[in-house]
Structure formats: structure tokens, C-alpha cells
Design a protein around this motif. Structure first.
Motif, PDB file in Angstrom:
ATOM      1  N   ASP A   1       0.809  -1.217   0.000  1.00  0.00           N
ATOM      2  CA  ASP A   1       0.000   0.000   0.000  1.00  0.00           C
ATOM      3  C   ASP A   1       0.842   1.267   0.000  1.00  0.00           C
ATOM      4  OD1 ASP A   1      -2.127  -1.691   0.000  1.00  0.00           O
ATOM      5  OD2 ASP A   1      -2.667  -1.380   2.101  1.00  0.00           O
TER       6      ASP A   1
ATOM      7  N   PRO B   1     -10.445  -2.817  -1.104  1.00  0.00           N
ATOM      8  CA  PRO B   1     -10.685  -1.372  -1.196  1.00  0.00           C
ATOM      9  C   PRO B   1      -9.494  -0.511  -0.841  1.00  0.00           C
ATOM     10  CG  PRO B   1     -11.649  -2.248   0.813  1.00  0.00           C
ATOM     11  CD  PRO B   1     -11.168  -3.430   0.019  1.00  0.00           C
ATOM     12  N   ASP B   2      -8.517  -1.069  -0.103  1.00  0.00           N
ATOM     13  CA  ASP B   2      -7.423  -0.255   0.428  1.00  0.00           C
ATOM     14  C   ASP B   2      -6.138  -0.377  -0.374  1.00  0.00           C
ATOM     15  OD1 ASP B   2      -7.257  -2.900   1.162  1.00  0.00           O
ATOM     16  OD2 ASP B   2      -6.492  -2.533   3.174  1.00  0.00           O
TER      17      ASP B   2
ATOM     18  N   PRO C   1      -3.812   3.441  -5.646  1.00  0.00           N
ATOM     19  CA  PRO C   1      -4.527   3.822  -6.867  1.00  0.00           C
ATOM     20  C   PRO C   1      -4.208   2.853  -8.008  1.00  0.00           C
ATOM     21  CG  PRO C   1      -3.598   5.760  -5.821  1.00  0.00           C
ATOM     22  CD  PRO C   1      -3.069   4.581  -5.062  1.00  0.00           C
TER      23      PRO C   1
ATOM     24  N   TRP D   1     -12.199  -3.712 -12.846  1.00  0.00           N
ATOM     25  CA  TRP D   1     -12.531  -2.326 -12.474  1.00  0.00           C
ATOM     26  C   TRP D   1     -13.836  -2.275 -11.687  1.00  0.00           C
ATOM     27  CZ3 TRP D   1     -16.840   0.422 -14.321  1.00  0.00           C
ATOM     28  CH2 TRP D   1     -16.876   1.784 -13.977  1.00  0.00           C
TER      29      TRP D   1
ATOM     30  N   LYS E   1     -14.504  -1.099  -7.767  1.00  0.00           N
ATOM     31  CA  LYS E   1     -15.461  -0.047  -7.416  1.00  0.00           C
ATOM     32  C   LYS E   1     -16.474  -0.553  -6.387  1.00  0.00           C
ATOM     33  CE  LYS E   1     -16.078   3.447  -9.592  1.00  0.00           C
ATOM     34  NZ  LYS E   1     -15.652   4.858  -9.376  1.00  0.00           N
TER      35      LYS E   1
ATOM     36  N   GLY F   1     -15.375  -0.718  -2.860  1.00  0.00           N
ATOM     37  CA  GLY F   1     -15.150   0.576  -2.246  1.00  0.00           C
ATOM     38  C   GLY F   1     -13.808   1.222  -2.534  1.00  0.00           C
ATOM     39  N   HIS F   2     -13.092   0.722  -3.534  1.00  0.00           N
ATOM     40  CA  HIS F   2     -11.831   1.376  -3.900  1.00  0.00           C
ATOM     41  C   HIS F   2     -12.127   2.779  -4.432  1.00  0.00           C
ATOM     42  CE1 HIS F   2      -7.932   2.167  -5.686  1.00  0.00           C
ATOM     43  NE2 HIS F   2      -7.459   1.056  -5.162  1.00  0.00           N
ATOM     44  N   LYS F   3     -11.389   3.771  -3.935  1.00  0.00           N
ATOM     45  CA  LYS F   3     -11.714   5.171  -4.216  1.00  0.00           C
ATOM     46  C   LYS F   3     -10.950   5.766  -5.402  1.00  0.00           C
ATOM     47  CE  LYS F   3     -14.484   5.366  -0.687  1.00  0.00           C
ATOM     48  NZ  LYS F   3     -15.947   5.332  -0.907  1.00  0.00           N
ATOM     49  N   ASP F   4      -9.944   5.052  -5.930  1.00  0.00           N
ATOM     50  CA  ASP F   4      -9.130   5.654  -6.993  1.00  0.00           C
ATOM     51  C   ASP F   4      -8.750   4.594  -8.008  1.00  0.00           C
ATOM     52  OD1 ASP F   4      -7.514   7.201  -8.596  1.00  0.00           O
ATOM     53  OD2 ASP F   4      -6.280   8.002  -6.959  1.00  0.00           O
TER      54      ASP F   4
ATOM     55  N   THR G   1      -9.345   3.616 -12.214  1.00  0.00           N
ATOM     56  CA  THR G   1      -9.772   4.159 -13.499  1.00  0.00           C
ATOM     57  C   THR G   1      -9.548   3.114 -14.581  1.00  0.00           C
ATOM     58  OG1 THR G   1      -8.967   6.308 -12.731  1.00  0.00           O
ATOM     59  CG2 THR G   1      -9.555   6.131 -15.059  1.00  0.00           C
TER      60      THR G   1
END
Length: 268
Positions: free
Chosen positions: A158, A200-201, A204, A227, A231, A234-237, A239
Motif C-alpha cells: 500500500d 478497497p485499500d 490507486p 474495475w 469499485k 469501495g476502492h476510491k481511486d 480508473t
């Protein structure tokens, strides 16, 4: 008036152009990143470092080549050069001569070497972007999501700045399945699938695919599902990009631009 504006802009850009021309780069090749008595590991477990001279705290790209985990060799694309980046290109052992566990360990060891040594080359261990094409994208997804591989070397996955797979397999890699007698179009998701370790953690994640109609097998759809699952947990970044008009082999060329744009986004 138009001539005057162009002249003023040219004068403003001259210092930037001159600075870019003055920036010097060096490359050191074939640095061993593990100590091993195994002859094949001694042959393959080496990396190259391309770096800007007299620069500190630079962003770093660790690049893993493609080749189906059965072939390929380390290289640094011209699009990554002269960009203010430190670039580390690593070889790793290959199937079927090595087991996939050894190959994943190689990938983790190369990233860990970078984390611990990159300041010597002007890079920052806080700005390490791990990228790669095809098999390289698969390997980085595995070691970036399943934390045990880097933890063995005292590195927290991480702490990486981002994972940037170019057309990486998200189910179990087809050449691992081939060793199990499974056909390329028969999908499996087991302990060797990045999808197994969606969380989720994670750092990016910038997922880049070729055109869905031109990609290898169903690679775009794998990455789109990857992807979506990131999402949903709960992954926030995270694309997803599709390089329309580009097949599996050609898609890295436009993808390098996206990689560099996200490096700017995440380091400024």
C-alpha cells in the motif's frame, strides 16, 4: 499583434526548453536485485535503471515487460525517457523453467530493491509507480493486491504510489492454466488471479486496455470486470481506459501518455 503574442510566448518558453536540453540522463544496466545460488535466477534477476542526473525526489516507474510469462526481456520505452522520471526495467524468471511462485517472488524482489535503493539514483521511494504490459501487468497486479509478496521483503504494497497495468490478465493467467491442461478460453479464478485479491485499500489503480474488439481473447472484459469489482468493494481511486483502434501489441504506445498524466496527478 498576433506576431507579438507568438514572440512573447516563444521568449517565455525558451528557459523551459533550455532546461530540458540541459537535463542529462544516465543508465546503469544489469544490476542484480536478489542474491541467489540458482544459476537461472542469477541470469534473469537483473534490472536496468535510467535516471536524470542531479535530480532528487523524482517519480519512479518500475516496468515489467510482457511475453506471456514465457518470454520477453527488460526494456525502457522511448516515451519514458527524458521525462524527469527514474525508470527501473526488470527481468524475471520465466515459465516453464521457473514456477509461477518464483516469478511472482522475482517481481516483488525487484520492486523491493527499488524501494530500498532508488534514492541513490535520485528517485523517491514514496513515488513508485509499478507498470507493465500484458504479463507484466498481470505480475504487478498480483504483487500489488496480494500483500504477502512484498511483505516478505519488508515492503507494504500500500506504500506504492499506483499500480498501472497495461492489458494485464485479471483471471488466472492463460499460461498458468495451460500448465494445468486448461484451454486459453476456459476461464478460471484461483490463487493466481488478481481478481481473487480485489480490496478497497489497495494503491490507486489505473487499468489500461486495448480495443475490446482487437484485444487478446476477452482481455478488455476481464479488465472491465476487475474495475467494476474494485469499485464495488469501495476502492476510491481506480480508473479504466480503452485504447480504441489499438490491439494488444500496439496499445502501450498511447497508454504511456496516460501513465505519465497520472504520475503528474498523483505527485503534484
Amino acid at each position: 499583434m498576433r506576431f507579438k503574442i507568438i514572440t512573447i510566448l516563444t521568449l517565455m518558453l525558451l528557459p523551459m526548453i533550455a532546461q530540458a536540453q540541459r537535463q542529462q540522463y544516465q543508465q546503469v544496466n544489469d544490476i542484480p536485485y536478489i542474491a541467489s545460488s540458482d544459476a537461472y535466477a542469477q541470469e534473469r534477476c537483473k534490472l536496468d535503471v535510467y535516471y536524470p542526473v542531479d535530480q532528487k525526489d523524482a517519480p519512479v516507474v518500475v516496468w515489467f515487460h510482457g511475453g506471456g510469462i514465457e518470454g520477453g526481456s527488460k526494456h525502457i520505452d522511448e516515451q519514458l525517457k527524458n521525462s524527469g522520471l527514474v525508470v527501473v526495467a526488470a527481468n524475471y524468471r520465466l515459465l516453464p523453467k521457473a514456477h509461477i511462485d518464483d516469478i511472482l517472488d522475482d517481481a516483488a524482489a525487484a520492486v523491493a530493491w527499488t524501494y530500498k535503493n532508488i534514492e541513490k539514483y535520485g528517485g523517491s521511494h514514496r513515488k513508485i509507480f509499478v507498470a507493465g504490459h500484458s504479463a507484466g501487468g498481470y505480475l504487478l497486479d498480483m504483487i500489488g493486491l496480494q500483500k504477502k509478496w512484498l511483505a516478505k521483503y519488508g515492503v507494504d504494497a500500500d506504500s506504492l504510489a499506483a499500480l498501472v497495468p497495461f492489458s494485464g490478465q485479471c483471471i488466472t493467467h492463460y499460461n498458468i492454466r495451460k500448465q494445468q491442461g486448461i484451454a486459453p478460453l476456459q476461464a478460471t479464478i484461483d490463487q493466481y488471479a488478481p481478481l481473487t485479491y480485489v480490496r478497497p485499500d489497495a494503491p490507486p489503480i489505473i487499468i489500461i486496455s486495448g480495443d475490446r474488439e482487437l484485444e487478446l481473447y476477452g482481455r478488455y472484459e476481464e479488465q472491465a470486470y476487475f474495475w467494476r469489482m474494485l469499485k464495488l468493494v469501495g476502492h476510491k481511486d481506480v480508473t479504466l481506459y480503452e485504447m480504441q483502434g489499438y490491439d494488444h501489441g500496439a496499445m502501450p504506445q498511447p497508454a504511456y501518455y496516460i501513465l505519465k498524466q497520472h504520475i503528474k496527478r498523483l505527485t503534484h
